[in-house]
Design an enzyme around this catalytic site. Structure first.
Site, PDB file in Angstrom:
ATOM      1  N   GLU A   1       0.829  -1.215   0.000  1.00  0.00           N
ATOM      2  CA  GLU A   1       0.000   0.000   0.000  1.00  0.00           C
ATOM      3  C   GLU A   1       0.865   1.266   0.000  1.00  0.00           C
ATOM      4  O   GLU A   1       0.524   2.279  -0.612  1.00  0.00           O
ATOM      5  CB  GLU A   1      -0.920  -0.037   1.234  1.00  0.00           C
TER       6      GLU A   1
ATOM      7  N   THR B   1      -4.364   9.229  -3.793  1.00  0.00           N
ATOM      8  CA  THR B   1      -4.260   9.299  -2.323  1.00  0.00           C
ATOM      9  C   THR B   1      -3.008  10.063  -1.891  1.00  0.00           C
ATOM     10  O   THR B   1      -3.064  10.903  -0.985  1.00  0.00           O
ATOM     11  CB  THR B   1      -4.252   7.878  -1.714  1.00  0.00           C
TER      12      THR B   1
HETATM   13  N1  HSE Z   1      -6.990   7.077   5.500  1.00  0.00           N
HETATM   14  C1  HSE Z   1      -6.481   7.243   4.174  1.00  0.00           C
HETATM   15  C2  HSE Z   1      -6.640   8.688   3.765  1.00  0.00           C
HETATM   16  C3  HSE Z   1      -7.231   6.364   3.235  1.00  0.00           C
HETATM   17  O1  HSE Z   1      -7.683   9.267   4.032  1.00  0.00           O
HETATM   18  O2  HSE Z   1      -5.711   9.241   3.175  1.00  0.00           O
HETATM   19  C4  HSE Z   1      -6.818   6.491   1.803  1.00  0.00           C
HETATM   20  O3  HSE Z   1      -7.573   5.650   0.991  1.00  0.00           O
END
Ligand code: HSE
Length: 308
Positions: free
Chosen positions: A128, A181
Site C-alpha cells: 500500500e 491518495t
Molecule cells: N486514510 C487514508 C486517507 C485512506 O484518508 O488518506 C486512503 O484511501
C-alpha cells in the site's frame, strides 16, 4: 498446490472521523488475482483486467506486498500474478489495498504457510505504501479481515473488530474522476488545534459506541470529520450539496470515502439506502459525471479463495 484464485474486497476508510483509523469491507467490487508458482524466483505481473496497472514488480502494489511477505518469513518462491479484475485506481474505495491483500493472502495460501491473517497485514501495508506514500491500515485491515475495523494503534499494530449493527446499510458512489491518495494526503494539516482534536476524538468515540450499541442516531451524530473532509471536499464536484441532499433523504450521515472521490452514506434501513443510491446516481448524471453506486450491508468477509 500450484495455482490459486483470490478475491479481496474494496473498502471504505476513515468512516467520517476515523482518519487512518477506521474502515469497513464492501460486498463488491473487489480485485480478483490468480497466483501461480514459477521456477524463476521472481515475481511477474500479467494484467488481464481492463485497468492500467504497473507491470514492473518494483512499482506494483501486489508484487511489492508479496516481496515483503517472502522476505519477512524467509521464504523463496517465484510467483506469477494474473490480475483478472481490478478496482479502478484512485477511486477512494481501497483499490491498492485490495491488490495488496489479495496478493499476500494468496501467497500465504499458495505456499501453505498457514499464517494467521493478522500477521499478513504488515507485508500488505508495504505494498500500500507504494501507492499512497504512507502506512495506513484503514483499507488494508478490512480488505484482509472483513467487517468493521478500528486501528487502535500503529506502533504496535492493534486492530480491533467492531460489532456491525443489524440494520446498517452503506451506499457508496464512485464518480468517474481520479484522486490520487498520495496527493490528497499532502493537503492534510500536520498540526491540529486542541479544539479540533477533541472534536474528532469525541466523534470517533461516539461512532464506536453507536456501532457497538446499535444506536443509529448516535452513529449519525458522530459521522463528522474536521480533519480531512474540509480540505478534501473541494476536489469532489458538488460534494457539500450532495451531502446535504443525502442527509435530507433520511440517511444517518455521509462523508468522503477514503481520500475520495467516492462518497458514502450510512442508512438504518434498505428503503432509505435505495433512495440515497438513486439520488447519488441522479446527482452525478446531472453534472455529466458517470458514476457507479454500490449498496449493501458491511461485508463480514475479507480476502478469500474463489473458484472459477
Ligand atoms: N486514510 C487514508 C486517507 C485512506 O484518508 O488518506 C486512503 O484511501
Amino acid at each position: 498446490m500450484d495455482q490459486i484464485r483470490i478475491f479481496a474486497p474494496a473498502s471504505i476508510s476513515n468512516v467520517g472521523p476515523g482518519f487512518d483509523l477506521m474502515g469497513f469491507a464492501l460486498e463488491k467490487p473487489g480485485d480478483v488475482i490468480s497466483l501461480k508458482k514459477n521456477n524463476l524466483k521472481s515475481i511477474r505481473i500479467y494484467n488481464k483486467s481492463d485497468m492500467p496497472i504497473p507491470v514492473d514488480p518494483e512499482k506494483n502494489v501486489a508484487a511489492v506486498a508479496i516481496h515483503a511477505f517472502l522476505k519477512e518469513f524467509h521464504l523463496e518462491q517465484g510467483i506469477d500474478l494474473f490480475f483478472e479484475q481490478k478496482i479502478k485506481p484512485g477511486s477512494g474505495i481501497g483499490s491498492s489495498a485490495a491488490s495488496a491483500c489479495a496478493a499476500v493472502f494468496g501467497a500465504n495460501e499458495l505456499m501453505e504457510t498457514m499464517l494467521p491473517l493478522a500477521q499478513l497485514i504488515p507485508a500488505a501495508l508495504k505494498g500500500e505504501f507504494i501507492a499512497s506514500g504512507s502506512i495506513h491500515a484503514d483499507n488494508i485491515a478490512p480488505s484482509m479481515l472483513g467487517g468493521l475495523i478500528l486501528v487502535r494503534s500503529y506502533e504496535p499494530l492493534d486492530i480491533i473488530q467492531i460489532p456491525i449493527p443489524e440494520s446498517l446499510y452503506y451506499v457508496v458512489v464512485h464518480p468517474d474522476i481520479v484522486i490520487k491518495t498520495a496527493e490528497s494526503r499532502k493537503i492534510i494539516a500536520e498540526q491540529l488545534s486542541l479544539k479540533k482534536a477533541l472534536e474528532q476524538c469525541g466523534n470517533i468515540a461516539g461512532l464506536v459506541t453507536g456501532f457497538t450499541t446499535s444506536d443509529y442516531e448516535l452513529i449519525g451524530r458522530s459521522l463528522k470529520d474536521v480533519i480531512a473532509e474540509p480540505v478534501r471536499a473541494p476536489f469532489i464536484p458538488g460534494y457539500l450539496e450532495l451531502k446535504h441532499k443525502i442527509e435530507q433523504t433520511g440517511a444517518l450521515g455521509a462523508s468522503i470515502s477514503g481520500s475520495g472521490p467516492s462518497v458514502f452514506a450510512l442508512c438504518d434501513d434498505m428503503e432509505t439506502a435505495v433512495k440515497v443510491s438513486e439520488l447519488m446516481q441522479f446527482f452525478f448524471e446531472r453534472i455529466n459525471i458517470e458514476c457507479e453506486t454500490y449498496l449493501s450491508k458491511i461485508s463480514p468477509l475479507g480476502a478469500r479463495v474463489i473458484h472459477q
